[in-house]
Scaffold this active site. Structure first.
Site, mmCIF file in Angstrom:
data_model
loop_
_atom_site.group_PDB
_atom_site.id
_atom_site.type_symbol
_atom_site.label_atom_id
_atom_site.label_comp_id
_atom_site.label_asym_id
_atom_site.label_seq_id
_atom_site.Cartn_x
_atom_site.Cartn_y
_atom_site.Cartn_z
ATOM 1 N N HIS A 103 8.042 67.619 -13.293
ATOM 2 C CA HIS A 103 7.954 68.555 -13.975
ATOM 3 C C HIS A 103 8.702 68.206 -15.513
ATOM 4 O O HIS A 103 9.817 68.132 -15.507
ATOM 5 C CB HIS A 103 8.296 69.957 -13.657
ATOM 6 C CG HIS A 103 7.955 71.024 -14.455
ATOM 7 N ND1 HIS A 103 6.803 71.604 -14.499
ATOM 8 C CD2 HIS A 103 8.740 71.461 -15.488
ATOM 9 C CE1 HIS A 103 6.656 72.547 -15.349
ATOM 10 N NE2 HIS A 103 7.875 72.616 -16.150
ATOM 11 N N CYS A 156 2.162 71.555 -10.917
ATOM 12 C CA CYS A 156 3.191 71.117 -9.957
ATOM 13 C C CYS A 156 2.337 71.610 -8.650
ATOM 14 O O CYS A 156 2.440 70.718 -7.694
ATOM 15 C CB CYS A 156 4.279 71.871 -10.126
ATOM 16 S SG CYS A 156 5.436 71.051 -11.268
ATOM 17 N N CYS A 182 4.189 76.763 -11.535
ATOM 18 C CA CYS A 182 3.470 75.995 -12.466
ATOM 19 C C CYS A 182 2.308 75.367 -11.702
ATOM 20 O O CYS A 182 2.314 74.571 -10.576
ATOM 21 C CB CYS A 182 4.613 74.457 -12.811
ATOM 22 S SG CYS A 182 3.678 73.150 -13.604
ATOM 23 N N HIS A 211 -4.543 65.122 -22.640
ATOM 24 C CA HIS A 211 -6.158 64.971 -22.289
ATOM 25 C C HIS A 211 -6.875 63.995 -22.636
ATOM 26 O O HIS A 211 -6.406 63.294 -23.928
ATOM 27 C CB HIS A 211 -6.742 66.296 -23.284
ATOM 28 C CG HIS A 211 -6.142 67.759 -22.985
ATOM 29 N ND1 HIS A 211 -7.008 68.691 -22.758
ATOM 30 C CD2 HIS A 211 -5.095 68.176 -23.453
ATOM 31 C CE1 HIS A 211 -6.166 69.825 -22.516
ATOM 32 N NE2 HIS A 211 -4.946 69.528 -23.174
ATOM 33 N N ASP A 249 -10.263 68.058 -15.724
ATOM 34 C CA ASP A 249 -10.117 69.425 -16.470
ATOM 35 C C ASP A 249 -11.219 70.512 -15.752
ATOM 36 O O ASP A 249 -12.025 70.230 -15.542
ATOM 37 C CB ASP A 249 -10.192 69.596 -18.025
ATOM 38 C CG ASP A 249 -9.545 70.794 -18.524
ATOM 39 O OD1 ASP A 249 -8.545 70.559 -19.361
ATOM 40 O OD2 ASP A 249 -10.152 71.843 -18.254
ATOM 41 N N HIS A 275 0.948 67.173 -20.331
ATOM 42 C CA HIS A 275 -0.213 66.684 -19.843
ATOM 43 C C HIS A 275 -0.751 66.072 -21.206
ATOM 44 O O HIS A 275 -0.634 66.757 -22.170
ATOM 45 C CB HIS A 275 -1.092 67.698 -19.358
ATOM 46 C CG HIS A 275 -1.313 68.804 -20.098
ATOM 47 N ND1 HIS A 275 -0.422 69.909 -20.021
ATOM 48 C CD2 HIS A 275 -2.365 69.546 -20.903
ATOM 49 C CE1 HIS A 275 -0.852 70.987 -21.026
ATOM 50 N NE2 HIS A 275 -2.104 70.497 -21.245
#
Ligand code: 5GP
Ligand code: ZN
Length: 112
Positions: free
Chosen positions: A45, A6, A3, A100, A29, A98
């Site tokens: 996670h 992670c 990941c 944004h 980003d 996540h």
């Protein structure tokens, strides 16, 4: 587990961090779609919004407590957008929950 986020949380993968607390990490980003484009993730996670339940929803609270602090730090006083993509149809490319934060310009109203 393979990941990317992670890996960023562990420090194995470099990132430009903008906020961190016990539960939450936020970083820029790598491929920004707005002048400010930040990803806010739980440090543990969780694969997507679809996996939120009564046992882990406190992570979402922590993320949403962090978001106004991050927005203020980034100077987004005129507003911003918070998005989470879920699964194939939602266009989720990284399978670690996540959110944004997009801002720094007037964003288009319609997404589709
Ligand atoms: P999604 O499409 O899953 O909602 O969003 C994943 C986001 O992660 C994309 O906007 C993409 O640019 C960003 N991203 C992918 N890999 C990396 C990386 O290694 N570092 C950073 N900082 N962002 C990444
Ligand atoms: Zn992960």
């Amino acid at each position: 587990m393979d990941c990317i986020f992670c890996g960023i949380i562990d420090g194995q993968i470099p990132s430009e961090k903008v906020y961190e607390d016990d539960l939450v990490l936020a970083f820029r980003d790598i491929n920004p779609e707005a002048p400010v484009h930040i990803l806010v993730v739980p440090k543990t996670h969780v694969s997507s919004c679809d996996m939120i339940n009564g046992d882990n929803s406190s992570l979402v609270s922590a993320i949403f407590e962090a978001i106004p602090k991050i927005a203020a730090k980034e100077g987004l006083s005129n507003g911003y957008r918070v998005i989470t993509n879920v699964g194939e149809d939602g266009g989720q490319s990284v399978k670690h929950l996540h959110f944004h934060i997009l801002g720094g310009k007037k964003l288009p109203v319609h997404l589709c």
